[in-house]
Motif scaffolding. Structure first.
Motif, PDB file in Angstrom:
ATOM      1  N   UNK A   1       0.808  -1.215   0.000  1.00 49.45           N
ATOM      2  CA  UNK A   1       0.000   0.000   0.000  1.00 49.45           C
ATOM      3  C   UNK A   1       0.845   1.271   0.000  1.00 49.45           C
ATOM      4  N   UNK A   2       2.156   1.113   0.052  1.00 52.18           N
ATOM      5  CA  UNK A   2       3.049   2.264   0.066  1.00 52.18           C
ATOM      6  C   UNK A   2       3.454   2.650  -1.352  1.00 52.18           C
ATOM      7  N   UNK A   3       3.721   3.934  -1.600  1.00 50.98           N
ATOM      8  CA  UNK A   3       4.261   4.338  -2.906  1.00 50.98           C
ATOM      9  C   UNK A   3       5.595   3.650  -3.181  1.00 50.98           C
ATOM     10  N   UNK A   4       5.906   3.488  -4.442  1.00 49.85           N
ATOM     11  CA  UNK A   4       7.087   2.729  -4.823  1.00 49.85           C
ATOM     12  C   UNK A   4       8.368   3.312  -4.234  1.00 49.85           C
ATOM     13  N   UNK A   5       8.526   4.628  -4.242  1.00 49.74           N
ATOM     14  CA  UNK A   5       9.757   5.238  -3.747  1.00 49.74           C
ATOM     15  C   UNK A   5       9.874   5.095  -2.237  1.00 49.74           C
ATOM     16  N   UNK A   6       8.730   5.086  -1.525  1.00 48.97           N
ATOM     17  CA  UNK A   6       8.747   4.879  -0.079  1.00 48.97           C
ATOM     18  C   UNK A   6       9.068   3.422   0.237  1.00 48.97           C
ATOM     19  N   UNK A   7       8.546   2.514  -0.564  1.00 45.54           N
ATOM     20  CA  UNK A   7       8.763   1.087  -0.343  1.00 45.54           C
ATOM     21  C   UNK A   7      10.245   0.733  -0.380  1.00 45.54           C
ATOM     22  N   UNK A   8      10.980   1.399  -1.240  1.00 45.74           N
ATOM     23  CA  UNK A   8      12.415   1.119  -1.334  1.00 45.74           C
ATOM     24  C   UNK A   8      13.132   1.471  -0.035  1.00 45.74           C
ATOM     25  N   UNK A   9      12.732   2.565   0.572  1.00 43.88           N
ATOM     26  CA  UNK A   9      13.354   2.966   1.836  1.00 43.88           C
ATOM     27  C   UNK A   9      12.953   2.015   2.967  1.00 43.88           C
ATOM     28  N   UNK A  10      11.702   1.540   2.928  1.00 46.37           N
ATOM     29  CA  UNK A  10      11.250   0.606   3.962  1.00 46.37           C
ATOM     30  C   UNK A  10      12.061  -0.685   3.910  1.00 46.37           C
ATOM     31  N   UNK A  11      12.390  -1.134   2.717  1.00 45.29           N
ATOM     32  CA  UNK A  11      13.151  -2.371   2.581  1.00 45.29           C
ATOM     33  C   UNK A  11      14.624  -2.201   2.957  1.00 45.29           C
ATOM     34  N   UNK A  12      15.066  -0.965   3.177  1.00 49.28           N
ATOM     35  CA  UNK A  12      16.410  -0.775   3.727  1.00 49.28           C
ATOM     36  C   UNK A  12      16.467  -1.267   5.166  1.00 49.28           C
ATOM     37  N   UNK A  13      15.308  -1.320   5.801  1.00 45.35           N
ATOM     38  CA  UNK A  13      15.201  -1.911   7.127  1.00 45.35           C
ATOM     39  C   UNK A  13      15.218  -3.435   6.954  1.00 45.35           C
ATOM     40  N   UNK A  14      16.246  -4.124   7.421  1.00 46.84           N
ATOM     41  CA  UNK A  14      16.357  -5.571   7.170  1.00 46.84           C
ATOM     42  C   UNK A  14      15.247  -6.398   7.804  1.00 46.84           C
ATOM     43  N   UNK A  15      14.513  -5.830   8.779  1.00 44.49           N
ATOM     44  CA  UNK A  15      13.415  -6.575   9.387  1.00 44.49           C
ATOM     45  C   UNK A  15      12.161  -6.581   8.516  1.00 44.49           C
ATOM     46  N   UNK A  16      12.071  -5.680   7.556  1.00 43.98           N
ATOM     47  CA  UNK A  16      10.866  -5.577   6.727  1.00 43.98           C
ATOM     48  C   UNK A  16      10.592  -6.870   5.976  1.00 43.98           C
ATOM     49  N   UNK A  17      11.598  -7.385   5.284  1.00 44.00           N
ATOM     50  CA  UNK A  17      11.418  -8.613   4.502  1.00 44.00           C
ATOM     51  C   UNK A  17      11.155  -9.807   5.405  1.00 44.00           C
ATOM     52  N   UNK A  18      11.771  -9.818   6.594  1.00 42.54           N
ATOM     53  CA  UNK A  18      11.577 -10.934   7.523  1.00 42.54           C
ATOM     54  C   UNK A  18      10.144 -10.955   8.045  1.00 42.54           C
ATOM     55  N   UNK A  19       9.602  -9.790   8.394  1.00 45.56           N
ATOM     56  CA  UNK A  19       8.230  -9.701   8.899  1.00 45.56           C
ATOM     57  C   UNK A  19       7.238 -10.118   7.817  1.00 45.56           C
ATOM     58  N   UNK A  20       7.423  -9.615   6.623  1.00 45.68           N
ATOM     59  CA  UNK A  20       6.525  -9.980   5.534  1.00 45.68           C
ATOM     60  C   UNK A  20       6.631 -11.466   5.209  1.00 45.68           C
ATOM     61  N   UNK A  21       7.849 -11.996   5.217  1.00 45.85           N
ATOM     62  CA  UNK A  21       8.029 -13.419   4.938  1.00 45.85           C
ATOM     63  C   UNK A  21       7.405 -14.288   6.013  1.00 45.85           C
ATOM     64  N   UNK A  22       7.541 -13.886   7.269  1.00 44.69           N
ATOM     65  CA  UNK A  22       6.960 -14.622   8.388  1.00 44.69           C
ATOM     66  C   UNK A  22       5.443 -14.651   8.263  1.00 44.69           C
ATOM     67  N   UNK A  23       4.862 -13.517   7.949  1.00 44.90           N
ATOM     68  CA  UNK A  23       3.405 -13.430   7.796  1.00 44.90           C
ATOM     69  C   UNK A  23       2.937 -14.261   6.602  1.00 44.90           C
ATOM     70  N   UNK A  24       3.707 -14.214   5.530  1.00 41.95           N
ATOM     71  CA  UNK A  24       3.350 -14.973   4.323  1.00 41.95           C
ATOM     72  C   UNK A  24       3.364 -16.478   4.597  1.00 41.95           C
ATOM     73  N   UNK A  25       4.328 -16.937   5.382  1.00 38.86           N
ATOM     74  CA  UNK A  25       4.447 -18.371   5.664  1.00 38.86           C
ATOM     75  C   UNK A  25       3.302 -18.882   6.535  1.00 38.86           C
ATOM     76  N   UNK A  26       2.685 -18.009   7.317  1.00 36.42           N
ATOM     77  CA  UNK A  26       1.609 -18.447   8.211  1.00 36.42           C
ATOM     78  C   UNK A  26       0.238 -18.296   7.563  1.00 36.42           C
TER      79      UNK A  26
END
Length: 280
Positions: free
Chosen positions: A215-240
């Motif tokens: 739901x975030x704009x593309x340019x904001x999403x790139x900065x969010x993924x600089x946080x290494x926990x972002x992908x882990x949280x999304x992956x954890x949620x996806x697996x469940x």
């Protein structure tokens, strides 16, 4: 006649050394420290670990109302109560491993100055203790998932749920490593004791615990993924619950980040443990 010593303590050791044999030898001490952490946390409490469940449910309810019903945040079709709960479990594991290790040297200096044992046992025992605490929260999350599944709101669990194991391990090692670095810096600069609480709060809000990156704009999403926990949280949620998607490139970045931070933490820790008693 030359004496044969059973244990030899050497003042100098390689900065990247991990005393695996000694850690295995002192494995009973690890569980003793885990029990100590439990007693310190829940001694003289009536409900004990049940507070973990109450906190999880109450926080999920509050955030569901604020961000789900009032803010109307997108959840990829998942009930917001379960959406937030699945993200908060892995986030809390990271945050707990981080905060419990930010003062691991200061809090245990009285013990380090009296008896020898591999100092890495302390961070390891903190990780195990937090793994047990958040394991309880995960079981509660599965119970909540079952309620929504029986109501037809979520899909059945698939084999991909096994992916939560490496993701949780990654979050725990990352949190403990960052905490160890802060703990080493705190020996000389006590300002870090005041920064860590603010840092963990800010980091939570820039992590997709309460929202999806879609739901975030593309340019904001790139900065969010600089946080290494972002992908882990999304992956954890996806697996469940299967919500969202796996960003494989971001997961590789999280793995590389954790590896680098882990090496730095090990070097700092091995270097600081040699003489931090004298500094304190």
């Amino acid at each position: 006649m030359e004496k044969q010593w059973t244990t030899v303590i050497e003042p100098k050791a390689p900065l990247l050394s991990i005393p695996v044999r000694e850690i295995i030898k002192y494995r009973e001490l690890i569980w003793t420290l885990v029990k100590r952490n439990y007693e310190v946390q829940y001694k003289q409490t009536i409900l004990g670990p049940l507070w973990l469940i109450f906190n999880l449910i109450i926080n999920s309810g509050i955030f569901s109302f604020v961000f789900g019903y009032v803010g109307n945040f997108a959840t990829d079709g998942t009930p917001y109560f379960l959406f937030f709960m699945t993200g908060s479990v892995v986030w809390n594991f990271f945050a707990n491993c981080f905060t419990s290790n930010t003062s691991v040297l200061m809090d245990n200096s009285y013990l380090f100055g009296k008896v020898y044992f591999p100092r890495l046992i302390m961070p390891i025992s903190n990780i195990l203790f937090n793994a047990i605490r958040n394991g309880i929260k995960f079981l509660v999350t599965l119970c909540v998932w079952l309620v929504f599944y029986l109501n037809g709101d979520v899909a059945f669990l698939s084999f991909k749920i096994v992916g939560i194991i490496p993701l949780a391990l990654l979050a725990g090692v990352m949190g403990a490593s960052l905490g160890m670095i802060v703990s080493c810096l705190t020996i000389k600069y006590r300002d870090f004791t005041h920064i860590t609480g603010l840092a963990i709060t800010v980091l939570m809000y820039i992590s997709p615990v309460m929202y999806t990156t879609a739901q975030l704009p593309q340019f904001v999403r790139r900065f969010v993924y600089l946080n290494p926990m972002s992908a882990i949280i999304e992956g954890f949620r996806y697996c469940i619950i299967g919500a969202g998607h796996l960003n494989h490139l971001a997961l590789v970045y999280s793995l590389v980040f954790t590896t680098v931070v882990g090496v730095i933490a090990l070097v700092f820790f091995n270097q600081t443990e040699k003489n931090f008693i004298d500094i304190i």
